[in-house]
Design a protein around this motif. Sequence first.
Motif, PDB file in Angstrom:
ATOM      1  N   GLY A  94       0.777  -1.226   0.000  1.00 10.19           N
ATOM      2  CA  GLY A  94       0.000   0.000   0.000  1.00 10.19           C
ATOM      3  C   GLY A  94       0.811   1.281   0.000  1.00 10.19           C
ATOM      4  O   GLY A  94       0.241   2.373   0.043  1.00 10.19           O
ATOM      5  N   LYS A  95       2.125   1.175  -0.090  1.00  7.64           N
ATOM      6  CA  LYS A  95       2.975   2.365  -0.013  1.00  7.64           C
ATOM      7  C   LYS A  95       3.329   2.890  -1.409  1.00  7.64           C
ATOM      8  O   LYS A  95       3.438   2.135  -2.379  1.00  7.64           O
ATOM      9  N   THR A  96       3.495   4.201  -1.478  1.00 13.36           N
ATOM     10  CA  THR A  96       4.072   4.830  -2.665  1.00 13.36           C
ATOM     11  C   THR A  96       5.568   4.971  -2.424  1.00 13.36           C
ATOM     12  O   THR A  96       5.989   5.582  -1.435  1.00 13.36           O
ATOM     13  N   ILE A  97       6.357   4.402  -3.338  1.00 13.59           N
ATOM     14  CA  ILE A  97       7.798   4.316  -3.141  1.00 13.59           C
ATOM     15  C   ILE A  97       8.510   5.097  -4.245  1.00 13.59           C
ATOM     16  O   ILE A  97       8.358   4.780  -5.429  1.00 13.59           O
ATOM     17  N   ALA A  98       9.267   6.099  -3.866  1.00 11.36           N
ATOM     18  CA  ALA A  98      10.045   6.874  -4.837  1.00 11.36           C
ATOM     19  C   ALA A  98      11.280   6.072  -5.240  1.00 11.36           C
ATOM     20  O   ALA A  98      12.004   5.552  -4.384  1.00 11.36           O
ATOM     21  N   THR A  99      11.515   5.966  -6.542  1.00  7.39           N
ATOM     22  CA  THR A  99      12.613   5.167  -7.072  1.00  7.39           C
ATOM     23  C   THR A  99      13.242   5.888  -8.260  1.00  7.39           C
ATOM     24  O   THR A  99      12.733   6.906  -8.736  1.00  7.39           O
ATOM     25  N   MET A 104       9.718  -8.788  -2.925  1.00  8.50           N
ATOM     26  CA  MET A 104       8.312  -8.898  -2.514  1.00  8.50           C
ATOM     27  C   MET A 104       7.673 -10.156  -3.093  1.00  8.50           C
ATOM     28  O   MET A 104       6.916 -10.853  -2.410  1.00  8.50           O
ATOM     29  N   ARG A 105       8.004 -10.468  -4.337  1.00 11.43           N
ATOM     30  CA  ARG A 105       7.409 -11.644  -4.974  1.00 11.43           C
ATOM     31  C   ARG A 105       7.969 -12.957  -4.429  1.00 11.43           C
ATOM     32  O   ARG A 105       7.220 -13.882  -4.109  1.00 11.43           O
ATOM     33  N   THR A 106       9.291 -13.049  -4.314  1.00 10.41           N
ATOM     34  CA  THR A 106       9.913 -14.336  -3.990  1.00 10.41           C
ATOM     35  C   THR A 106      10.107 -14.571  -2.500  1.00 10.41           C
ATOM     36  O   THR A 106      10.074 -15.718  -2.046  1.00 10.41           O
ATOM     37  N   PRO A 165       3.629  -6.900  -5.831  1.00  7.73           N
ATOM     38  CA  PRO A 165       3.539  -5.509  -5.389  1.00  7.73           C
ATOM     39  C   PRO A 165       2.350  -4.753  -5.965  1.00  7.73           C
ATOM     40  O   PRO A 165       1.704  -3.974  -5.248  1.00  7.73           O
ATOM     41  N   LYS A 166       2.055  -4.980  -7.250  1.00  2.78           N
ATOM     42  CA  LYS A 166       0.929  -4.255  -7.859  1.00  2.78           C
ATOM     43  C   LYS A 166      -0.385  -4.643  -7.208  1.00  2.78           C
ATOM     44  O   LYS A 166      -1.216  -3.783  -6.882  1.00  2.78           O
ATOM     45  N   VAL A 194       1.254  -1.456  -4.047  1.00  3.50           N
ATOM     46  CA  VAL A 194       2.527  -0.740  -4.065  1.00  3.50           C
ATOM     47  C   VAL A 194       2.614   0.084  -5.347  1.00  3.50           C
ATOM     48  O   VAL A 194       2.397  -0.437  -6.450  1.00  3.50           O
ATOM     49  N   ASN A 195       2.920   1.350  -5.198  1.00  2.00           N
ATOM     50  CA  ASN A 195       3.054   2.237  -6.353  1.00  2.00           C
ATOM     51  C   ASN A 195       4.481   2.761  -6.420  1.00  2.00           C
ATOM     52  O   ASN A 195       4.951   3.418  -5.483  1.00  2.00           O
ATOM     53  N   PHE A 196       5.177   2.447  -7.493  1.00  2.62           N
ATOM     54  CA  PHE A 196       6.533   2.955  -7.692  1.00  2.62           C
ATOM     55  C   PHE A 196       6.463   4.300  -8.409  1.00  2.62           C
ATOM     56  O   PHE A 196       5.963   4.391  -9.530  1.00  2.62           O
ATOM     57  N   LEU A 197       6.953   5.327  -7.740  1.00  6.24           N
ATOM     58  CA  LEU A 197       7.008   6.666  -8.314  1.00  6.24           C
ATOM     59  C   LEU A 197       8.395   6.840  -8.926  1.00  6.24           C
ATOM     60  O   LEU A 197       9.379   7.089  -8.222  1.00  6.24           O
TER      61      LEU A 197
END
Length: 323
Positions: A119-124, A139-141, A147-148, A152-155
């Motif tokens: 549920g987090k927005t993560i700056a990358t 996260m997957r393994t 994540p989707k 999880v939202n990758f910014l």
Amino acid sequence: AAALAPLAPPAIAQARTKVGVSEAIRIALYTPVYAANRKGLFNKHGLDVDITPAGGIALPVPVILSNRAQFACTGTGMSVNATLEGAKIKCIAKIAGAISLFAVAKPGMKIKSLADLKGKTIATLRFPSNTISTPTYMMRTIGGFDPKEAGVNFLELPPGAQAAAVKDGRADLAVAFDWDASIGVTQFGLETVFSFADILGPIAFSSIFVTEQYAKENGETVQKFVNALADAMKTLHTDPNAFAEISAAEFPQVAPDAIKLGSKNFMQTKGVVPRNPIITKQDWEAIMKHESGAGTLKQTLPYEQMVDTSFAEKATREFGLPS
């Protein structure tokens, strides 16, 4: 008598073998290479080394294939991709044996496990940066969730913008390498809340590789190069000030307080700075699993095909530290 006299400095320089290193980008993960250069260890071992950034993780490959440099310093997976495309490559030395990837956030945020990233927005940085691919893989393994699907939202942002996005509220946290992580702490008031290396463990994250032909025809030069790396890694682990001193010279644009904190992170995060350049089978299998899971490899290749440990083993015995 003149013939028996010690070589004058210009003659000594001429006697050194000139070689080039094509590095992906200028990044603190490659500090063992910079240490060998800044501490005069390449010179000590008979080499004159030029280190040039290629501008991207895959770009050192065409540089060494065209003989514009002899040694590639980049993500280990790039050696496999090159081999799958027809090149003959050998990985000869480990440069980063863990991943110096951290999550930074405003004070008060607690990230105790991968599940806390849901549920987090993560700056990358922008894909395919490891700031996205490594958390996704983990996260997957390891976390057992997509994540989707977990919100999880990758910014994805340009370099240097991640900490600012957390500070101004566009992201809950940032995933960053040092020096960016330490800059987030020292200049933006953030805190380090998670270390991905603590979960991922030993891995041949970054390596030195050469073409099989170059290693076969220039074995003595390759040995000298790896000798200098083993010497440099020993220096970094035995001189408590070495990492920060080299980094201050190599990255003058980074503030001293970020250099101090980042250097501590590098040396205290187990395995990031290897004790010696030997790539173990465990290191190799971990990076193959990581890269295939992250989607950056079409196919994995076996340790026995891709790794030549002979140079690193000899260098470690004579100039380095045991594991």
